[in-house]
Design a protein around this motif. Structure first.
Motif, PDB file in Angstrom:
ATOM      1  N   CYS A   1       0.859  -1.197  -0.041  1.00 40.98           N
ATOM      2  CA  CYS A   1      -0.079   0.017  -0.013  1.00 40.98           C
ATOM      3  C   CYS A   1       0.993   1.324  -0.057  1.00 40.98           C
ATOM      4  N   ASP A   2       0.341   2.419  -0.404  1.00 42.04           N
ATOM      5  CA  ASP A   2       0.859   3.662  -0.322  1.00 42.04           C
ATOM      6  C   ASP A   2       1.125   3.785   1.060  1.00 42.04           C
ATOM      7  N   ALA A   3       1.887   5.218   1.192  1.00 42.65           N
ATOM      8  CA  ALA A   3       2.154   5.664   2.543  1.00 42.65           C
ATOM      9  C   ALA A   3       1.058   6.109   3.188  1.00 42.65           C
ATOM     10  N   ASN A   4       0.866   6.151   4.384  1.00 45.59           N
ATOM     11  CA  ASN A   4      -0.201   6.420   5.185  1.00 45.59           C
ATOM     12  C   ASN A   4      -1.419   5.580   4.893  1.00 45.59           C
ATOM     13  N   PHE A   5      -1.409   4.290   4.469  1.00 46.20           N
ATOM     14  CA  PHE A   5      -2.383   3.328   3.953  1.00 46.20           C
ATOM     15  C   PHE A   5      -1.534   1.857   4.293  1.00 46.20           C
ATOM     16  N   PHE A   6      -2.535   0.944   4.916  1.00 43.50           N
ATOM     17  CA  PHE A   6      -2.324  -0.302   5.453  1.00 43.50           C
ATOM     18  C   PHE A   6      -2.957  -1.307   4.797  1.00 43.50           C
ATOM     19  N   LEU A   7      -2.525  -2.609   4.428  1.00 42.30           N
ATOM     20  CA  LEU A   7      -3.235  -3.582   4.017  1.00 42.30           C
ATOM     21  C   LEU A   7      -4.241  -4.218   4.737  1.00 42.30           C
ATOM     22  N   ALA A   8      -5.401  -3.892   4.659  1.00 40.84           N
ATOM     23  CA  ALA A   8      -6.473  -4.504   5.482  1.00 40.84           C
ATOM     24  C   ALA A   8      -6.795  -5.871   5.047  1.00 40.84           C
ATOM     25  N   ASP A   9      -6.900  -6.318   3.874  1.00 38.67           N
ATOM     26  CA  ASP A   9      -7.141  -7.415   3.621  1.00 38.67           C
ATOM     27  C   ASP A   9      -6.056  -7.798   2.193  1.00 38.67           C
ATOM     28  N   ALA A  10      -6.352  -8.800   1.342  1.00 41.43           N
ATOM     29  CA  ALA A  10      -5.350  -8.979   0.543  1.00 41.43           C
ATOM     30  C   ALA A  10      -5.631  -8.297  -0.754  1.00 41.43           C
ATOM     31  N   THR A  11      -6.729  -7.326  -0.813  1.00 41.03           N
ATOM     32  CA  THR A  11      -6.914  -6.354  -1.887  1.00 41.03           C
ATOM     33  C   THR A  11      -7.374  -5.001  -1.567  1.00 41.03           C
ATOM     34  N   THR A  12      -7.477  -4.981  -0.295  1.00 45.12           N
ATOM     35  CA  THR A  12      -7.682  -3.422   0.157  1.00 45.12           C
ATOM     36  C   THR A  12      -6.754  -2.850   1.168  1.00 45.12           C
ATOM     37  N   CYS A  13      -6.416  -1.479   0.598  1.00 45.95           N
ATOM     38  CA  CYS A  13      -5.877  -0.701   1.237  1.00 45.95           C
ATOM     39  C   CYS A  13      -6.706   0.286   2.075  1.00 45.95           C
ATOM     40  N   THR A  14      -6.262   0.541   3.423  1.00 42.51           N
ATOM     41  CA  THR A  14      -7.111   1.366   4.298  1.00 42.51           C
ATOM     42  C   THR A  14      -6.273   2.554   4.870  1.00 42.51           C
ATOM     43  N   ALA A  15      -6.684   3.849   5.011  1.00 43.06           N
ATOM     44  CA  ALA A  15      -6.128   4.768   5.641  1.00 43.06           C
ATOM     45  C   ALA A  15      -5.535   4.622   7.098  1.00 43.06           C
ATOM     46  N   CYS A  16      -4.572   4.954   7.039  1.00 47.14           N
ATOM     47  CA  CYS A  16      -3.980   4.551   8.772  1.00 47.14           C
ATOM     48  C   CYS A  16      -4.529   5.683   9.722  1.00 47.14           C
ATOM     49  N   ALA A  17      -4.930   6.702   9.080  1.00 51.09           N
ATOM     50  CA  ALA A  17      -5.776   7.842  10.071  1.00 51.09           C
ATOM     51  C   ALA A  17      -7.155   7.443  10.197  1.00 51.09           C
ATOM     52  N   GLY A  18      -7.579   7.309  11.326  1.00 56.56           N
ATOM     53  CA  GLY A  18      -9.068   6.976  11.847  1.00 56.56           C
ATOM     54  C   GLY A  18      -9.129   5.379  11.749  1.00 56.56           C
ATOM     55  N   SER A  19      -8.144   4.659  11.755  1.00 55.41           N
ATOM     56  CA  SER A  19      -8.107   3.330  11.687  1.00 55.41           C
ATOM     57  C   SER A  19      -7.827   2.693  13.090  1.00 55.41           C
ATOM     58  N   GLY A  20      -7.628   3.559  14.229  1.00 53.43           N
ATOM     59  CA  GLY A  20      -7.203   3.140  15.413  1.00 53.43           C
ATOM     60  C   GLY A  20      -8.076   1.923  16.230  1.00 53.43           C
ATOM     61  N   ALA A  21      -7.294   1.145  16.872  1.00 52.36           N
ATOM     62  CA  ALA A  21      -8.045  -0.217  17.310  1.00 52.36           C
ATOM     63  C   ALA A  21      -8.786  -0.911  16.191  1.00 52.36           C
ATOM     64  N   ALA A  22      -8.054  -1.318  15.045  1.00 54.07           N
ATOM     65  CA  ALA A  22      -8.557  -1.949  14.251  1.00 54.07           C
ATOM     66  C   ALA A  22      -9.975  -1.539  13.673  1.00 54.07           C
ATOM     67  N   GLY A  23      -9.796  -0.247  13.419  1.00 57.42           N
ATOM     68  CA  GLY A  23     -10.905   0.503  12.692  1.00 57.42           C
ATOM     69  C   GLY A  23     -11.960   1.085  13.699  1.00 57.42           C
ATOM     70  N   ALA A  24     -11.878   0.554  15.050  1.00 56.86           N
ATOM     71  CA  ALA A  24     -12.929   1.007  15.839  1.00 56.86           C
ATOM     72  C   ALA A  24     -12.988   2.400  16.311  1.00 56.86           C
ATOM     73  N   GLY A  25     -11.664   3.153  16.135  1.00 53.86           N
ATOM     74  CA  GLY A  25     -11.469   4.267  16.675  1.00 53.86           C
ATOM     75  C   GLY A  25     -11.090   4.440  18.128  1.00 53.86           C
ATOM     76  N   CYS A  26     -10.341   5.571  18.373  1.00 56.00           N
ATOM     77  CA  CYS A  26      -9.924   5.600  19.646  1.00 56.00           C
ATOM     78  C   CYS A  26     -10.959   6.021  20.544  1.00 56.00           C
ATOM     79  N   GLN A  27     -10.636   5.915  22.001  1.00 49.33           N
ATOM     80  CA  GLN A  27     -11.863   6.494  22.967  1.00 49.33           C
ATOM     81  C   GLN A  27     -11.173   8.106  23.244  1.00 49.33           C
ATOM     82  N   GLY A  28     -12.118   8.891  24.009  1.00 49.29           N
ATOM     83  CA  GLY A  28     -11.755  10.033  24.293  1.00 49.29           C
ATOM     84  C   GLY A  28     -10.484  10.311  25.147  1.00 49.29           C
ATOM     85  N   ASP A  29      -9.900   9.151  26.084  1.00 49.07           N
ATOM     86  CA  ASP A  29      -8.894   9.275  26.605  1.00 49.07           C
ATOM     87  C   ASP A  29      -7.611   8.668  26.088  1.00 49.07           C
ATOM     88  N   GLU A  30      -7.647   8.721  24.688  1.00 48.66           N
ATOM     89  CA  GLU A  30      -6.600   7.928  23.851  1.00 48.66           C
ATOM     90  C   GLU A  30      -6.369   8.915  22.786  1.00 48.66           C
TER      91      GLU A  30
END
Length: 153
Positions: A1-30
């Motif tokens: 994948c390009d910079a700032n993206f990660f390989l979510a599965d064999a064919t999908t690149c997902t943006a790193c930003a907003g992906s915290g905790a496996a896509g669930a997003g971070c809590q208010g104290d994180e």
């Protein structure tokens, strides 16, 4: 994948930003640490605790900026939470009012005058308890300083 993206599965690149905790997003104290994103694996950004910045940080915008402190602490700077009480900055004829403490701003406890309890109160422990009266007055109860007999006061 390009910079700032990660390989979510064999064919999908997902943006790193907003992906915290496996896509669930971070809590208010994180905060989301995008530096942990791995462009070659299924590893998005990692959520990290705001308390890593300062032990009493309750909310943060990134890894170095605390935006809110825990209760009874005020935000002295972007990475420092300071206890509201116990600063020792009040004079002997004053008490620390912790209710003025602001967890999101540089406002700690303020000093209030013991004379606000009773005009002749010399020292106090809080906003309703006088512990010592001025000369020629005695402490009748927690809020009353009474003139001594024959003192002319």
């Amino acid at each position: 994948c390009d910079a700032n993206f990660f390989l979510a599965d064999a064919t999908t690149c997902t943006a790193c930003a907003g992906s915290g905790a496996a896509g669930a997003g971070c809590q208010g104290d994180e905060w989301e640490d995008e530096s942990t994103c791995d462009t070659t694996a299924n590893a998005g950004a990692t959520c990290r605790a705001c308390s890593d910045i300062h032990a009493n940080c309750a909310a943060c915008s990134d890894g170095s900026t605390c935006t809110e402190c825990d209760a009874t602490f005020f935000l002295a700077s972007a990475n420092t939470c300071t206890a509201c009480a116990g600063s020792g900055s009040c004079n002997g004829d004053q008490w620390e009012d912790e209710s003025t403490c602001d967890t999101t701003a540089n406002v700690g406890a303020t000093c209030q005058n013991c004379a606000d309890i009773n005009a002749n109160c010399a020292t106090c422990s809080d906003g309703s308890t006088c512990t010592e009266c001025d000369a020629n007055f005695f402490l009748a109860d927690a809020t009353t300083c009474t003139a001594c007999a024959g003192s002319g006061a």
